[in-house]
Write an enzyme that holds these catalytic residues in place. Structure first.
Site, PDB file in Angstrom:
ATOM      1  N   ASP A   1       0.835  -1.207   0.000  1.00  6.66           N
ATOM      2  CA  ASP A   1       0.000   0.000   0.000  1.00  6.66           C
ATOM      3  C   ASP A   1       0.868   1.256   0.000  1.00  6.66           C
ATOM      4  O   ASP A   1       1.988   1.244   0.519  1.00  6.66           O
ATOM      5  CB  ASP A   1      -0.904  -0.039   1.240  1.00  6.66           C
TER       6      ASP A   1
ATOM      7  N   ASN B   1     -10.622  -2.852  -6.463  1.00  9.23           N
ATOM      8  CA  ASN B   1      -9.819  -1.848  -7.165  1.00  9.23           C
ATOM      9  C   ASN B   1     -10.376  -1.460  -8.533  1.00  9.23           C
ATOM     10  O   ASN B   1      -9.958  -0.448  -9.114  1.00  9.23           O
ATOM     11  CB  ASN B   1      -8.358  -2.319  -7.326  1.00  9.23           C
TER      12      ASN B   1
HETATM   13  C1  FPP Z   1      -1.849   0.304  -3.502  1.00  7.40           C
HETATM   14  O1  FPP Z   1      -1.360   1.606  -3.434  1.00  7.40           O
HETATM   15  C2  FPP Z   1      -1.259  -0.353  -4.652  1.00  7.40           C
HETATM   16  C3  FPP Z   1      -1.945  -0.927  -5.688  1.00  7.40           C
HETATM   17  C4  FPP Z   1      -3.410  -0.977  -5.765  1.00  7.40           C
HETATM   18  C5  FPP Z   1      -1.237  -1.524  -6.809  1.00  7.40           C
HETATM   19  C6  FPP Z   1      -0.117  -2.363  -6.348  1.00  7.40           C
HETATM   20  C7  FPP Z   1       0.642  -2.878  -7.482  1.00  7.40           C
HETATM   21  C8  FPP Z   1       1.978  -2.937  -7.515  1.00  7.40           C
HETATM   22  C9  FPP Z   1       2.843  -2.460  -6.420  1.00  7.40           C
HETATM   23  C10 FPP Z   1       2.684  -3.527  -8.655  1.00  7.40           C
HETATM   24  C11 FPP Z   1       2.233  -4.905  -8.931  1.00  7.40           C
HETATM   25  C12 FPP Z   1       3.157  -5.578  -9.792  1.00  7.40           C
HETATM   26  C13 FPP Z   1       2.842  -6.614 -10.577  1.00  7.40           C
HETATM   27  C14 FPP Z   1       3.903  -7.305 -11.279  1.00  7.40           C
HETATM   28  C15 FPP Z   1       1.452  -7.055 -10.770  1.00  7.40           C
HETATM   29  P1  FPP Z   1      -2.385   2.795  -3.603  1.00  7.40           P
HETATM   30  O2  FPP Z   1      -2.442   3.186  -5.023  1.00  7.40           O
HETATM   31  O3  FPP Z   1      -3.702   2.419  -3.012  1.00  7.40           O
HETATM   32  O4  FPP Z   1      -1.693   3.892  -2.753  1.00  7.40           O
HETATM   33  P2  FPP Z   1      -2.430   5.056  -1.966  1.00  7.40           P
HETATM   34  O5  FPP Z   1      -3.290   4.390  -0.912  1.00  7.40           O
HETATM   35  O6  FPP Z   1      -1.301   5.822  -1.374  1.00  7.40           O
HETATM   36  O7  FPP Z   1      -3.225   5.835  -2.966  1.00  7.40           O
END
Ligand code: FPP
Length: 234
Positions: free
Chosen positions: A13, A61
Site C-alpha cells: 500500500d 480496485n
Molecule cells: C496500492 O497503493 C497499490 C496498488 C493498488 C497496486 C499495487 C501494485 C503494484 C505495487 C505492482 C504490482 C506488480 C505486478 C507485477 C502485478 P495505492 O495506489 O492504493 O496507494 P495510496 O493508498 O497511497 O493511494
C-alpha cells in the site's frame, strides 16, 4: 536461531501517497512499486521464505479511474519483461490468485507465460493476487463445494478439505502478514488464511520499503509467541 516464516503475505500500500509526496503522478508510484516487488521478492527468496504472496489488485480496485486500472494492468508486462530472467536465476516459481476471467488479456497472457516458464522452479513461490478478494474467494469455494456435493461428494466437510477449494490450496496458511503505509486494515486479503498470522503494519509506503524492513519484520516475527489458541510451550 532465526525462524524464517514459511509464508509471508504483503499488502503493498501507499504507491499513490508516495508519488504525491514527491510531486509525481500516481502512475509513477505504481511503477516504483514494481521495482520494489523485484527487490523484496529476491530478498525474501534469499532469506529462505518459501511463499511470498503479494496483493497487486483487489476485486474492489476496479472502482478506480479506468486510466489507473489500465496502467496497473500494464504493470505485469513491465515487471516480467524486466525481471523474469532474474526470477528464473533465483529458481522462483510464479503463481496467481484471483478470478482470471475479468483480467484484461494484456495482463493475463503475460502471467500465463510467466507461470508456464517458471512452473518447474523449485525455489520460492511468488504469488500475485490479482482481481482477488477473500469474500469472492470464499463464496466461489462454497459454490464449487455445493456443486461437488450435488455430484455425490459427501457433505461432512472439514476445515482442511474446505481449504482445498481456495486459491491457496497448495500453500500453507500465512505466517506473517505485512501491510505498508500504516493503514491498519486487512482490505479483504487472505482472511481465511491469516486466522493465526502475525500482523505487522509498517510506517513506510511500499516504494520505500527496504530489504532491511523485511529483516526487521522477520525479527519482530521471531519475538512473537505463536500459540495458535493453545498455551505457551515450556
Ligand atoms: C496500492 O497503493 C497499490 C496498488 C493498488 C497496486 C499495487 C501494485 C503494484 C505495487 C505492482 C504490482 C506488480 C505486478 C507485477 C502485478 P495505492 O495506489 O492504493 O496507494 P495510496 O493508498 O497511497 O493511494
Amino acid at each position: 536461531m532465526t525462524k524464517i516464516p514459511a509464508h509471508i503475505a504483503i499488502i503493498m500500500d501507499g504507491n499513490g501517497r508516495w508519488a504525491k509526496e514527491k510531486g509525481k503522478m500516481r502512475y509513477e508510484g505504481h511503477l516504483a512499486g514494481v521495482k520494489k516487488v523485484r527487490d523484496i521478492a529476491i530478498h525474501a527468496s534469499d532469506m529462505g521464505v518459501r511463499y511470498l504472496t503479494l496483493y497487486a489488485f483487489s476485486t474492489e480496485n476496479w472502482k478506480r479511474p479506468q486510466e489507473e486500472v489500465d496502467y496497473i494492468m500494464s504493470l505485469p508486462k513491465i515487471f516480467f519483461a524486466s525481471y523474469l530472467k532474474e526470477l528464473m536465476d533465483n529458481d522462483i516459481k510464479v503463481t496467481m490468485l484471483g478470478k482470471m476471467e475479468k483480467i484484461p488479456k494484456v495482463a493475463s497472457e503475460i502471467f500465463k507465460e510467466a507461470i508456464a516458464k517458471t512452473k518447474d522452479n523449485k525455489g520460492m513461490v511468488l504469488s500475485f493476487a490479482v482481481n482477488y478478494g477473500s469474500h469472492d474467494e470464499i463464496v466461489t469455494a462454497c459454490k464449487e463445494y455445493a456443486q461437488d456435493v450435488k455430484n455425490g461428494r459427501s457433505n461432512d466437510l472439514t476445515v482442511d478439505e474446505f481449504s482445498r477449494y481456495l486459491y491457496t490450496r497448495d500453500m500453507p496458511d500465512v505466517d506473517l502478514m505485512i501491510r505498508t503505509s500504516h493503514e491498519l486494515r486487512l482490505s479483504n486479503f487472505l482472511l481465511w488464511q491469516i486466522a493465526y498470522s502475525e500482523l505487522i503494519f509498517l510506517d513506510r509506503y511500499w516504494p520505500d520499503m527496504q530489504d532491511s524492513d523485511l529483516d526487521d519484520c522477520i525479527n519482530e516475527y521471531n519475538m512473537r509467541q505463536r500459540r495458535f489458541g493453545g498455551l505457551d510451550e515450556g
